[in-house]
Design a protein around this motif. Structure first.
Motif, short mmCIF file in Angstrom:
data_model
loop_
_atom_site.label_atom_id
_atom_site.label_comp_id
_atom_site.label_asym_id
_atom_site.label_seq_id
_atom_site.Cartn_x
_atom_site.Cartn_y
_atom_site.Cartn_z
N ASP A 45 8.97 -12.42 -0.07
CA ASP A 45 8.38 -11.82 1.13
C ASP A 45 9.21 -12.10 2.38
OD1 ASP A 45 6.39 -10.39 2.54
OD2 ASP A 45 5.46 -12.29 3.14
N LYS A 46 9.70 -13.34 2.52
CA LYS A 46 10.47 -13.69 3.72
C LYS A 46 11.44 -14.82 3.41
CE LYS A 46 6.04 -15.39 5.20
NZ LYS A 46 5.11 -15.67 6.23
N LEU A 47 12.45 -14.93 4.27
CA LEU A 47 13.48 -15.96 4.13
C LEU A 47 13.54 -16.81 5.39
CD1 LEU A 47 16.38 -13.78 2.68
CD2 LEU A 47 15.05 -15.48 1.43
N PRO A 48 13.66 -18.14 5.25
CA PRO A 48 13.74 -19.02 6.43
C PRO A 48 15.18 -19.16 6.95
CG PRO A 48 13.61 -20.34 4.45
CD PRO A 48 13.54 -18.90 4.01
N ILE A 49 15.74 -18.08 7.47
CA ILE A 49 17.13 -18.12 7.89
C ILE A 49 17.30 -17.99 9.40
CG2 ILE A 49 17.99 -17.28 5.69
CD1 ILE A 49 18.38 -14.53 7.02
N LEU A 50 16.21 -17.91 10.13
CA LEU A 50 16.28 -17.81 11.58
C LEU A 50 16.46 -19.20 12.18
CD1 LEU A 50 13.43 -15.23 12.26
CD2 LEU A 50 15.88 -14.82 12.14
N PRO A 51 16.81 -19.30 13.46
CA PRO A 51 16.93 -20.63 14.09
C PRO A 51 15.65 -21.45 13.91
CG PRO A 51 17.79 -18.94 15.55
CD PRO A 51 17.17 -18.22 14.38
N GLN A 52 15.80 -22.74 13.78
CA GLN A 52 14.72 -23.70 13.52
C GLN A 52 14.01 -23.41 12.20
OE1 GLN A 52 14.52 -22.17 16.86
NE2 GLN A 52 15.89 -23.80 17.55
N GLY A 53 14.67 -22.73 11.27
CA GLY A 53 14.11 -22.48 9.95
C GLY A 53 12.96 -21.49 9.93
N LYS A 58 12.68 -9.15 7.41
CA LYS A 58 13.77 -8.17 7.37
C LYS A 58 15.04 -8.79 7.92
CE LYS A 58 10.76 -4.22 7.71
NZ LYS A 58 10.48 -2.95 8.39
N PRO A 59 15.80 -9.47 7.07
CA PRO A 59 17.04 -10.11 7.54
C PRO A 59 18.03 -9.08 8.06
CG PRO A 59 16.52 -10.77 5.28
CD PRO A 59 15.57 -9.69 5.65
N THR A 60 18.63 -9.37 9.19
CA THR A 60 19.66 -8.52 9.76
C THR A 60 21.01 -9.20 9.57
OG1 THR A 60 19.54 -9.56 11.94
CG2 THR A 60 18.06 -7.68 11.53
N TRP A 61 22.07 -8.46 9.85
CA TRP A 61 23.41 -9.02 9.75
C TRP A 61 23.55 -10.23 10.66
CZ3 TRP A 61 27.54 -10.10 7.37
CH2 TRP A 61 28.69 -10.48 8.04
N ASN A 62 23.02 -10.16 11.87
CA ASN A 62 23.13 -11.29 12.79
C ASN A 62 22.37 -12.50 12.27
OD1 ASN A 62 24.85 -10.22 14.70
ND2 ASN A 62 23.20 -9.27 15.86
N ASN A 63 21.21 -12.30 11.63
CA ASN A 63 20.46 -13.43 11.05
C ASN A 63 21.29 -14.10 9.95
OD1 ASN A 63 17.44 -11.45 11.01
ND2 ASN A 63 18.16 -12.78 12.64
N ILE A 64 21.87 -13.29 9.09
CA ILE A 64 22.66 -13.82 7.97
C ILE A 64 23.89 -14.54 8.50
CG2 ILE A 64 23.99 -13.18 5.92
CD1 ILE A 64 22.00 -10.77 5.66
N ARG A 65 24.58 -13.92 9.43
CA ARG A 65 25.78 -14.53 10.02
C ARG A 65 25.45 -15.86 10.68
NH1 ARG A 65 29.17 -12.29 15.02
NH2 ARG A 65 27.09 -12.58 15.88
N MET A 93 19.45 -22.42 -0.16
CA MET A 93 19.09 -21.15 0.48
C MET A 93 20.32 -20.25 0.59
SD MET A 93 16.73 -19.20 1.54
CE MET A 93 15.42 -20.39 1.39
N HIS A 94 21.51 -20.82 0.83
CA HIS A 94 22.73 -20.03 0.85
C HIS A 94 22.97 -19.41 -0.53
CE1 HIS A 94 23.51 -22.76 4.29
NE2 HIS A 94 24.00 -21.65 4.83
N LYS A 95 22.73 -20.20 -1.57
CA LYS A 95 22.92 -19.69 -2.93
C LYS A 95 21.94 -18.56 -3.23
CE LYS A 95 24.83 -23.98 -4.68
NZ LYS A 95 24.66 -25.15 -5.53
N ILE A 97 20.63 -16.48 -0.98
CA ILE A 97 21.08 -15.31 -0.23
C ILE A 97 22.30 -14.69 -0.90
CG2 ILE A 97 22.08 -14.55 1.97
CD1 ILE A 97 20.22 -16.64 3.29
N ASN A 98 23.21 -15.51 -1.38
CA ASN A 98 24.37 -14.97 -2.12
C ASN A 98 23.91 -14.19 -3.34
OD1 ASN A 98 26.14 -16.08 -0.32
ND2 ASN A 98 26.72 -17.80 -1.61
N ARG A 99 22.92 -14.72 -4.04
CA ARG A 99 22.39 -14.02 -5.22
C ARG A 99 21.75 -12.70 -4.81
NH1 ARG A 99 17.98 -16.97 -7.51
NH2 ARG A 99 16.68 -15.34 -6.65
N LEU A 100 20.98 -12.72 -3.71
CA LEU A 100 20.35 -11.49 -3.23
C LEU A 100 21.39 -10.46 -2.79
CD1 LEU A 100 17.39 -12.99 -1.16
CD2 LEU A 100 17.23 -11.79 -3.36
N LEU A 101 22.53 -10.93 -2.30
CA LEU A 101 23.62 -10.03 -1.90
C LEU A 101 24.54 -9.70 -3.07
CD1 LEU A 101 24.51 -11.53 1.58
CD2 LEU A 101 23.41 -9.34 1.12
#
Length: 121
Positions: A45-53, A58-65, A93-95, A97-101
């Motif tokens: 449903d969601k990923l904790p990749i924004l600042p402060q976790g 809907k992850p964007t390129w800027n969120n991923i970067r 979490m990086h792994k 995201i890599n798998r999702l990509l």
């Protein structure tokens, strides 16, 4: 995106720059589409990749970067020869995201000089 002033005098150079910008935007859109499609397929449903976790649906390129900002590639070079290379900062979490990509894990395992020239298997 970060943009700097560009002084291009010839028309075909301007066209080339606009074309490259278009290609970059297309790649960014495909990255965002791929991660969102695979999140749906894996029922994430969601990923904790924004600042402060914080989470994002809907992850964007800027969120991923931003999330990859602390991943570093280092080399130890002696007499012009790389004797050791290491990637630091890859967590679970990086792994994910890599798998999702759909980025193979082996990409990070075998990085060496010229890493940007990798060929996905």
């Amino acid at each position: 995106m970060e943009v700097a002033p560009v002084f291009i005098k010839k028309e075909h150079r301007i066209e080339a720059m606009l074309f490259l910008y278009f290609i970059a935007l297309m790649i960014v859109s495909l990255i965002e589409r791929k991660i969102r499609m695979n999140m749906t397929a894996e029922e994430i449903d969601k990923l904790p990749i924004l600042p402060q976790g914080m989470n994002t649906k809907k992850p964007t390129w800027n969120n991923i970067r931003y999330f990859y900002r602390n991943v570093h590639f280092s080399q130890i070079i002696r007499n012009g020869v790389c004797i050791q290379s290491v990637v630091k900062g890859i967590g679970d979490m990086h792994k994910l995201i890599n798998r999702l990509l759909e980025i193979p894990e082996a990409i990070y395992s075998y990085l060496q000089d010229g890493w940007w020239q990798f060929k996905a298997t």
